[in-house]
Design a protein around this motif. Structure first.
Motif, PDB file in Angstrom:
ATOM      1  N   THR A  98     -33.540  23.001 -46.546  1.00  0.00           N
ATOM      2  CA  THR A  98     -33.910  22.075 -45.199  1.00  0.00           C
ATOM      3  C   THR A  98     -34.366  22.202 -44.074  1.00  0.00           C
ATOM      4  O   THR A  98     -34.032  23.519 -43.687  1.00  0.00           O
ATOM      5  N   GLU A 150     -34.594  17.123 -45.857  1.00  0.00           N
ATOM      6  CA  GLU A 150     -32.761  16.702 -44.878  1.00  0.00           C
ATOM      7  C   GLU A 150     -31.693  16.325 -45.893  1.00  0.00           C
ATOM      8  O   GLU A 150     -32.024  15.692 -47.040  1.00  0.00           O
ATOM      9  N   ARG A 151     -30.515  17.063 -45.388  1.00  0.00           N
ATOM     10  CA  ARG A 151     -29.867  16.903 -46.433  1.00  0.00           C
ATOM     11  C   ARG A 151     -28.979  15.488 -45.897  1.00  0.00           C
ATOM     12  O   ARG A 151     -28.592  15.233 -44.344  1.00  0.00           O
ATOM     13  N   PHE A 177     -30.480  15.733 -50.680  1.00  0.00           N
ATOM     14  CA  PHE A 177     -31.456  15.951 -50.055  1.00  0.00           C
ATOM     15  C   PHE A 177     -32.478  14.704 -50.145  1.00  0.00           C
ATOM     16  O   PHE A 177     -32.897  13.427 -50.787  1.00  0.00           O
TER      17      PHE A 177
END
Length: 130
Positions: free
Chosen positions: A5, A22-23, A29
């Motif tokens: 991340t 980005e989680r 993701f």
């Protein structure tokens, strides 16, 4: 995979490579990847890493490749510091590896067989932002 991340970058020979991981809330993701030369975008891709049918897939969409259709790579290895995604049916690459190389660096390897010859490229990315 949480260690990926953030924003990752590499600058080499005037080309800047960027991946932004980005989680998302549902064990997924979203990744944006691109290469820049100055202000010109040379390459762009969107990636989704998500679970499907009890497996995890790294699914890549590149607008000017594969008729804009996504290509899925199945997670075949996860040691906690290395992720291996494979799709033996894809023309190139067939294997994508992310290996933690330090607290703020990752080695990305892209490999496969093209015309009976092994082709491999690798590059390091440095974390520039969480």
């Amino acid at each position: 995979m949480n260690w990926l991340t953030g924003r990752w970058e590499n600058q080499r020979e005037g080309i800047k490579t960027v991946e932004i991981w980005e989680r998302k809330p549902v064990d997924e993701f979203q990744v944006r990847g691109f290469m820049l030369e100055g202000t010109d975008t040379l390459f762009a891709e969107s990636i989704k890493v998500a679970s499907k049918k009890r497996n995890i897939f790294y699914t890549v969409t590149i607008p000017d490749q594969n008729n804009g259709k996504p290509v899925a790579f199945k997670l075949t290895g996860n040691s906690g510091s290395e992720l291996i995604f494979e799709n033996p049916e894809h023309d190139f690459p067939q294997k994508i590896t992310y290996q933690k190389a330090g607290p703020d660096s990752v080695l990305v390897q892209i490999e496969g067989v093209v015309k009976n010859k092994v082709k491999k490229s690798e590059y390091y990315l440095k974390k520039t932002r969480n």
